[in-house]
Write a protein that holds these residues in place. Structure first.
Motif, PDB file in Angstrom:
ATOM      1  N   LEU A   1      -5.916  -4.575  -5.403  1.00 16.43           N
ATOM      2  CA  LEU A   1      -4.860  -3.592  -5.146  1.00 16.43           C
ATOM      3  C   LEU A   1      -4.493  -2.842  -6.415  1.00 16.43           C
ATOM      4  O   LEU A   1      -4.319  -1.613  -6.408  1.00 16.43           O
TER       5      LEU A   1
ATOM      6  N   LEU B   1       2.171  -4.454   2.841  1.00 14.97           N
ATOM      7  CA  LEU B   1       2.226  -3.363   1.869  1.00 14.97           C
ATOM      8  C   LEU B   1       3.194  -2.289   2.337  1.00 14.97           C
ATOM      9  O   LEU B   1       3.398  -2.093   3.545  1.00 14.97           O
TER      10      LEU B   1
ATOM     11  N   ILE C   1       4.395  -4.897  -2.496  1.00 17.97           N
ATOM     12  CA  ILE C   1       3.299  -5.807  -2.187  1.00 17.97           C
ATOM     13  C   ILE C   1       3.936  -7.154  -1.835  1.00 17.97           C
ATOM     14  O   ILE C   1       4.565  -7.795  -2.675  1.00 17.97           O
TER      15      ILE C   1
ATOM     16  N   TYR D   1       0.584   4.368  -0.879  1.00 10.84           N
ATOM     17  CA  TYR D   1       0.225   3.609   0.327  1.00 10.84           C
ATOM     18  C   TYR D   1       0.336   4.496   1.564  1.00 10.84           C
ATOM     19  O   TYR D   1      -0.550   4.503   2.427  1.00 10.84           O
TER      20      TYR D   1
END
Length: 713
Positions: A511, A480, A459, A529
């Motif tokens: 998140l 990300l 992040i 992700y």
């Protein structure tokens, strides 16, 4: 002003420092332009700040190693010349801020007294060689990479091949396949390996961050240890020869490799091999005393059974058993990478009492103490806690990496420190167990340039701005998916969305909550992700980017009370080109003096490369005198051949100059060749001077005046 040198300061360092003093005097008396001086001082670790009239001093600490006494000296120097703060960087340097320019030479001399340099900490040079802080004690390492990191640093320090490149050059050595030094985002990344009982390295090539980050490519899966430094030298020579020099944003090696391809790049590396100073370079042990303790298997596997919860959390997150059984490494989490001079001096005493005299600054802006006895861990914890250095969660999600942002940096757009404090407070209050999570790394930069390494964070955030009608808001670009996935593969993060910076905590909360709710059990964040995809996270965060809901506070940056306005200064990252013919001829003259000196000291390879730079710089001056734009060294040579073939004093036929100059990679660096080449460079420089003088007599100084105006504009 004369510099007070200790007898322990080397002759080379004394000359560098005296040279800096002379240039400071010349600049302050108006004999050097700001552009001329900037290029010079950057390569001496003196870096302009956002605030006028003061400098940031970057202290170069190869692979982050520092002794207790050196830490004390840095603290003392910070008190004397700076603000009493020591800022640890992501490149394992320590920076001092708000230093007066006039104090920089003596500050450097005070540091050299204990073996610390500023040389090539900034500028178009080989920057600080970084390395895994755990090197030498890492349970997973095949061998200690510290001696190799030190040898690379020493080999390229003051080396003529890397004093005036198109841009900076970064090298990192990881201690194991985990690539904890982030080799994949460096110009050269080295991963230690054993093959048939022999030491060597996997070599990663041409990674880089900035506005357009690139993951490095694999140049070879294994190169023998004695070939590593020659290979790096050949790579630097190729970058020096063919790298971009006019468009600063395209002047990193990643763009050169992208343009010509890996196969062609490695072919050019091979063509440089003949000219190398050393075809093999054996790396010996470190040239100073190091902690070398035998394992203590009788006390291995220490478990704190009676300690309080605070100690146990710290032990679980900040302490690990070294590969030397029974000894422990202790990692210090340092908020923002900042430590006061008083704390640094106190830490040095703690190290002398409880640890080996081998501190490492870490790539996430902390510190690592080595060779701690398990029976001393409770007392060490108490001592560190009293200094504010026992915060748990080292290198976990809670431990954010950040650059100084608008506090001091010319290029920063928003406050990095303010948002970092806000996010760490959020995690501590709402997600206390995050101190145990080592999967997610958060990194923040004040702009897109990446000093906080946001592109390699799971992040990441970087400072930006958003226009909303007639007003501008401070903003965060959210990235990300950078960093490492579950398979240990390094990745570059995706830019997902931009939102007002004051909404950063809300974004992080969203998140985390999404990950907790929807990730599979044990699923790494980057794998999660990748499974959900960029559009999923864009949709998740889109409500926070809605400018219809902004409030007055959104127009004020963190740590500020006034309404935000973008104020970006002139960049200091060594992108300056000097476009004055006379100054360029002066540069060539300096390089000739270095060539002659190297020749007199029987340093044949150095003499040859300095002479090569005389040809390049002299040809550049001649081309500029005709208003011919210059760029790569290879292009300068080709353009000079085209423009000056047959001109009196130069070569009669086209390609003759190219044949002469590029003969450096076709000849061994022998005494005979060095002598001939240096003499030819001197003759060429004399011809350039004569041509320029004749041009001035005939035409006056129109080209020079126009160039000054163009630069001033």
């Amino acid at each position: 002003m004369s510099i007070a040198f200790s007898p322990s300061v080397s002759r080379a360092a004394q000359r560098d420092i005296n040279d800096l003093q002379q240039k400071v005097d010349a600049f302050q008396s108006g004999q050097m332009t700001d552009e001329q001086f900037r290029k010079f001082r950057l390569a001496r670790g003196v870096y302009g700040q956002r605030q006028a009239g003061v400098q940031m001093i970057r202290i170069k600490l190869p692979y982050g190693r520092i002794t207790a006494d050196q830490l004390v000296r840095i603290a003392d120097v910070s008190d004397r010349y700076a603000t009493g703060n020591l800022h640890a960087t992501t490149r394992q340097d320590i920076q001092l801020h708000f230093v007066k320019l006039a104090d920089s030479p003596q500050l450097w001399a005070d540091l050299e007294e204990v073996g610390i340099t500023l040389k090539e900490a900034c500028g178009n040079t080989v920057r600080n060689v970084t390395g895994s802080a755990r090197a030498g004690i890492d349970p997973e390492e095949p061998f200690d990479v510290s001696p190799y990191a030190h040898a690379i640093y020493a080999y390229f320090l003051r080396n003529p091949i890397c004093q005036d490149m198109g841009r900076k050059f970064k090298i990192a050595l990881s201690s194991s396949e985990r690539d904890s030094a982030y080799g994949y985002m460096h110009d050269i990344g080295l991963i230690p390996r054993m093959q048939d009982g022999k030491r060597g390295f996997k070599v990663l090539l041409a990674g880089g961050l900035g506005a357009q980050p690139f993951a490095a490519q694999s140049a070879t899966e294994f190169i023998a240890e004695e070939q590593v430094i020659p290979f790096i030298e050949a790579v630097i020579r190729v970058f020096d020869r063919y790298g971009e020099r006019t468009k600063r944003h395209k002047a990193r090696m990643k763009y050169l490799l992208n343009d010509i391809g890996l196969e062609e790049f490695l072919s050019r590396v091979q063509t440089e091999w003949t000219a190398l100073k050393s075809k093999e370079f054996a790396v010996s042990e470190l040239p100073f005393a190091v902690v070398s303790q035998e394992p203590r298997p009788e006390v291995a596997g220490y478990v704190p059974e009676t300690a309080d919860a605070k100690f146990k959390t710290w032990f679980a997150t900040n302490v690990f058993e070294q590969k030397q059984a029974g000894w422990y490494g202790v990692q210090l989490r340092v908020l923002l990478g900042d430590m006061s001079s008083d704390t640094a001096r106190a830490l040095a005493q703690v190290v002398k009492q409880y640890a080996g005299d081998d501190i490492r600054v870490t790539v996430n802006q902390g510190y690592l103490l080595r060779y701690v006895r398990p029976e001393d861990l409770p007392a060490l914890h108490a001592a560190l806690d009293a200094l504010g250095l026992a915060e748990p969660g080292f290198d976990t999600t809670a431990d954010i990496t950040t650059c100084p942002g608008t506090d001091t940096c010319n290029l920063a757009i928003t406050s990095s420190y303010g948002i970092t404090r806000a996010l760490e407070t959020l995690m501590k209050d709402e997600f206390p167990d995050i101190v145990y999570n080592t999967d997610i790394k958060i990194k923040i930069s004040g702009c897109m340039n990446g000093c906080g390494q946001h592109s390699v964070a799971n992040i990441g955030f970087h400072g930006s701005s958003i226009k909303n009608g007639a007003y501008v808001l401070p903003a965060l670009q959210v990235l990300l998916g950078g960093g490492f996935n579950a398979e240990g593969v390094g990745q570059i993060g995706d830019k997902v969305i931009k939102l007002p910076t004051k909404r950063g905590p809300q974004a992080l909360r969203a998140l985390f909550q999404d990950y907790e709710a929807n990730a599979f059990d044990g699923e790494y964040y980057n794998n999660y992700y990748g499974r959900q995809g960029k559009n999923y996270f864009y949709t998740l965060l889109k409500p926070l980017a809605d400018l219809k809901t902004v409030t007055d506070s959104d127009y004020v940056d963190w740590d500020h009370t006034e309404q935000y306005a973008t104020e970006v200064g002139v960049g200091e990252c060594a992108g300056v080109m000097i476009d004055l013919v006379a100054t360029t001829i002066d540069e060539a003259t300096d390089k000739y003096s270095w060539a002659a000196e190297s020749l007199s000291e029987s340093r044949w390879a150095d003499a040859i490369y300095h002479a090569y730079n005389v040809f390049i710089t002299g040809a550049k001056a001649a081309l500029m005198s005709r208003d011919v734009p210059t760029n790569t060294q290879h292009g300068i040579v080709s353009d000079f051949d085209r423009e000056f073939a047959g001109v009196a004093g130069f070569h009669d036929t086209e390609s003759a100059f190219k044949t002469l100059v590029f003969g450096i990679n076709k000849n061994e660096p022998s005494e005979a060749y060095a002598t001939t080449f240096v003499n030819q460079a001197n003759e060429f420089l004399a011809a350039v001077r004569a041509y320029r003088e004749q041009q001035i007599q005939l035409d006056g100084l129109p080209a020079l005046t126009e160039l000054v105006q163009a630069q001033d504009s």
